[in-house]
Design an enzyme around this catalytic site. Structure first.
Site, PDB file in Angstrom:
ATOM      1  N   ILE A   9      31.580  -2.038  28.265  1.00  0.00           N
ATOM      2  CA  ILE A   9      30.298  -2.752  29.099  1.00  0.00           C
ATOM      3  C   ILE A   9      31.010  -2.902  30.770  1.00  0.00           C
ATOM      4  CG2 ILE A   9      29.012  -4.278  26.904  1.00  0.00           C
ATOM      5  CD1 ILE A   9      32.096  -6.214  26.769  1.00  0.00           C
ATOM      6  N   GLY A  10      31.765  -2.671  31.005  1.00  0.00           N
ATOM      7  CA  GLY A  10      32.969  -2.595  32.470  1.00  0.00           C
ATOM      8  C   GLY A  10      33.476  -1.283  32.268  1.00  0.00           C
ATOM      9  N   GLY A  12      37.580  -1.029  35.132  1.00  0.00           N
ATOM     10  CA  GLY A  12      38.295  -1.648  35.768  1.00  0.00           C
ATOM     11  C   GLY A  12      39.452   0.363  36.122  1.00  0.00           C
ATOM     12  N   THR A  13      40.101  -1.121  37.059  1.00  0.00           N
ATOM     13  CA  THR A  13      41.123   0.555  37.349  1.00  0.00           C
ATOM     14  C   THR A  13      42.068   0.692  36.381  1.00  0.00           C
ATOM     15  OG1 THR A  13      41.355  -0.819  39.779  1.00  0.00           O
ATOM     16  CG2 THR A  13      42.539   1.084  39.669  1.00  0.00           C
ATOM     17  N   THR A  16      39.652   0.471  30.193  1.00  0.00           N
ATOM     18  CA  THR A  16      37.927   0.588  29.842  1.00  0.00           C
ATOM     19  C   THR A  16      37.275  -0.750  29.251  1.00  0.00           C
ATOM     20  OG1 THR A  16      38.173   2.842  29.966  1.00  0.00           O
ATOM     21  CG2 THR A  16      35.913   1.344  29.304  1.00  0.00           C
ATOM     22  N   LYS A  38      39.834  -5.056  25.908  1.00  0.00           N
ATOM     23  CA  LYS A  38      39.832  -4.741  27.211  1.00  0.00           C
ATOM     24  C   LYS A  38      41.449  -3.010  26.764  1.00  0.00           C
ATOM     25  CE  LYS A  38      41.480  -5.127  31.708  1.00  0.00           C
ATOM     26  NZ  LYS A  38      41.825  -7.238  32.644  1.00  0.00           N
ATOM     27  N   ASP A 134      44.536 -11.996  42.402  1.00  0.00           N
ATOM     28  CA  ASP A 134      43.027 -10.768  42.119  1.00  0.00           C
ATOM     29  C   ASP A 134      41.428 -11.169  42.138  1.00  0.00           C
ATOM     30  OD1 ASP A 134      42.084  -8.235  42.411  1.00  0.00           O
ATOM     31  OD2 ASP A 134      42.385  -6.847  41.116  1.00  0.00           O
TER      32      ASP A 134
HETATM   33  N1  LIG Z   1      35.625 -10.466  28.471  1.00  0.00           N
HETATM   34  C1  LIG Z   1      34.441  -9.889  28.879  1.00  0.00           C
HETATM   35  N2  LIG Z   1      33.437  -9.393  29.141  1.00  0.00           N
HETATM   36  C2  LIG Z   1      32.301  -8.879  28.855  1.00  0.00           C
HETATM   37  N3  LIG Z   1      32.625  -8.097  29.536  1.00  0.00           N
HETATM   38  C3  LIG Z   1      34.449  -7.593  30.079  1.00  0.00           C
HETATM   39  C4  LIG Z   1      35.061  -8.442  30.051  1.00  0.00           C
HETATM   40  N4  LIG Z   1      36.413  -8.672  30.717  1.00  0.00           N
HETATM   41  C5  LIG Z   1      35.525  -7.525  31.420  1.00  0.00           C
HETATM   42  N5  LIG Z   1      34.403  -7.376  30.850  1.00  0.00           N
HETATM   43  C6  LIG Z   1      34.031  -6.181  32.557  1.00  0.00           C
HETATM   44  O1  LIG Z   1      34.448  -5.696  32.358  1.00  0.00           O
HETATM   45  C7  LIG Z   1      34.792  -5.048  34.247  1.00  0.00           C
HETATM   46  C8  LIG Z   1      36.679  -4.671  34.617  1.00  0.00           C
HETATM   47  O2  LIG Z   1      37.068  -5.653  33.966  1.00  0.00           O
HETATM   48  P1  LIG Z   1      38.808  -6.394  34.164  1.00  0.00           P
HETATM   49  O3  LIG Z   1      38.119  -6.219  35.759  1.00  0.00           O
HETATM   50  O4  LIG Z   1      39.163  -7.110  33.465  1.00  0.00           O
HETATM   51  O5  LIG Z   1      39.010  -5.054  34.556  1.00  0.00           O
HETATM   52  P2  LIG Z   1      40.500  -3.990  35.692  1.00  0.00           P
HETATM   53  O6  LIG Z   1      41.208  -2.447  34.502  1.00  0.00           O
HETATM   54  O7  LIG Z   1      41.845  -5.135  34.992  1.00  0.00           O
HETATM   55  O8  LIG Z   1      39.723  -3.962  36.392  1.00  0.00           O
HETATM   56  P3  LIG Z   1      40.184  -4.185  38.451  1.00  0.00           P
HETATM   57  O9  LIG Z   1      41.697  -4.278  38.230  1.00  0.00           O
HETATM   58  O10 LIG Z   1      40.138  -2.415  38.769  1.00  0.00           O
HETATM   59  O11 LIG Z   1      39.542  -4.982  38.539  1.00  0.00           O
HETATM   60  C9  LIG Z   1      34.660  -6.456  34.578  1.00  0.00           C
HETATM   61  O12 LIG Z   1      34.276  -6.427  35.785  1.00  0.00           O
HETATM   62  C10 LIG Z   1      33.613  -6.832  33.564  1.00  0.00           C
HETATM   63  O13 LIG Z   1      32.347  -6.433  34.327  1.00  0.00           O
END
Ligand SMILES: Nc1ncnc2c1ncn2[C@@H]1O[C@H](COP(=O)(O)OP(=O)(O)OP(=O)(O)O)[C@@H](O)[C@H]1O
Length: 346
Positions: A9-10, A12-13, A16, A38, A134
């Protein structure tokens, strides 16, 4: 806990994010039937560990912060994965929601409501001694009932704590949301979250990033605009006077004079007192509005708050703004990664 990984569903850096179901729980135990998981390999493990530690400290009492149900490790395709279980936001992030609107912004009433929610989350984070570091639309999640919550605490830190990430000349977070003191002095504190909130409010309302920046143009020129001189993000003219005033309180270049989340919660832009029972129909569903107890007149400057204490992040000052921006440009070892056609620097 037994669980099954569902669709992605998403991204991030560092991670997943997928849907996770735990049928054996049937929603009755400590975990809901559906969660977001995550997952990161060893490269992203530290970020996930930091996120869990911060969310554990923040506890469950603030409705505007995404819940964490725990973590575990799995081996998938021969690789050890670190997994963090989070409350599932069925409508994704505000960033993805706005993308679906094709460059349109949200109605001001919705922006006010979301801003109030994010502020309540920030107040809780800051009151517990943390800064998110962030905050951006991609890290504000939208739930089925219209609620929004702050997510992604991978870069969050204790205010005043000097971590490996902010030693020397480094920047964290997304440049478009960076506060002047982060660009100039490597300072990341609660004040920077308020600046980022202002950027998020502009973007929610206008559908465009707060700083105009053409793809492919010189990134350093943006850092210079943020860090040096008097320029602040353009405040949309179509926004109400209250909204424009709210943004001027977020976009104060001197972090010590910038309003805090606590102060902004008293601003009339968010401290709405609707003369009905607090329910509004919006985007197809009814939303239960939360209002602050006191909605009297808004303080016009920080000194009208008797118990206001300025919190400084305590990070070291490295150079003059000009020297720091030049050193950022000349730094040979940054970790640049590109997310959604924008550059994120870790
Ligand atoms: N609890 C959740 N429910 C639904 N979607 C989510 C959830 N957590 C994250 N996502 C989706 O996943 C994407 C990436 O998550 P997140 O930003 O937490 O990851 P990250 O690796 O820390 O990314 P970054 O630091 O690059 O922003 C979010 O922008 C969102 O679209």
């Amino acid at each position: 806990m037994e669980w099954i990984r569902g669709e992605t569903i998403g991204y991030g850096t560092f991670s997943t994010v997928s849907l996770a179901s735990s049928p054996s729980n049937n929603g009755s135990g400590a975990f809901p039937t559906f969660m977001a998981v995550k997952s990161a390999d060893s490269y992203g493990a530290a970020s996930l560990e930091n996120e869990k530690a911060v969310l554990d400290k923040l506890g469950y009492e603030c409705d505007e912060i995404v819940r964490c149900f725990g973590d575990d490790r799995t081996v998938e395709n021969g690789e050890e994965m670190h997994n963090l279980f989070l409350e599932y936001a069925s409508r994704g992030s505000l960033e993805s929601y706005l993308k679906k609107l094709g460059g349109e912004g949200l109605p001001e009433s919705t922006v006010r409501r979301h801003t109030g929610s994010v502020l309540r989350g920030l107040r809780h984070i800051h009151a517990n001694g943390f800064a998110h570091c962030d905050l951006k639309l991609g890290n504000i999640l939208l739930f089925g009932d219209g609620a929004v919550k702050i997510a992604d605490f991978g870069l969050a830190k204790r205010v005043g704590e000097v971590t490996a990430l902010n030693e020397g000349v480094q920047i964290r977070g997304t440049p478009l949301y960076m506060a002047p003191e982060a660009v100039n002095d490597n300072e990341y504190g609660s004040e920077g979250d308020v600046w980022a909130l202002g950027c998020a409010v502009v973007e929610m309302f206008s559908g465009k990033t707060a700083w105009s920046f053409k793809e492919g143009s010189n990134f350093m020129s943006l850092l210079i605009r943020i860090g040096v001189g008097d320029e602040v993000p353009l405040i949309p003219e179509e926004l109400s006077e209250q909204g424009r005033d709210f943004l001027t309180k977020c976009f104060v270049k001197d972090p010590k004079k910038r309003w805090t989340a606590e102060m902004l919660l008293h601003h009339p832009f968010v401290a709405v007192d609707l003369d009905h029972d607090g329910l509004v129909e919006e985007e197809g569903f009814v939303v239960n509005l939360k209002t602050e107890k006191e909605v009297s007149t808004s303080p016009r400057c920080p000194f009208e708050f008797p118990d206001w204490v300025s919190v400084s992040s305590g990070s070291q000052t490295i150079d003059s703004p000009e020297e720091r921006v030049t050193s950022l440009a000349a730094d040979s070892t940054p970790d640049w990664s590109v997310t959604n056609s924008w550059v994120t620097v870790r």
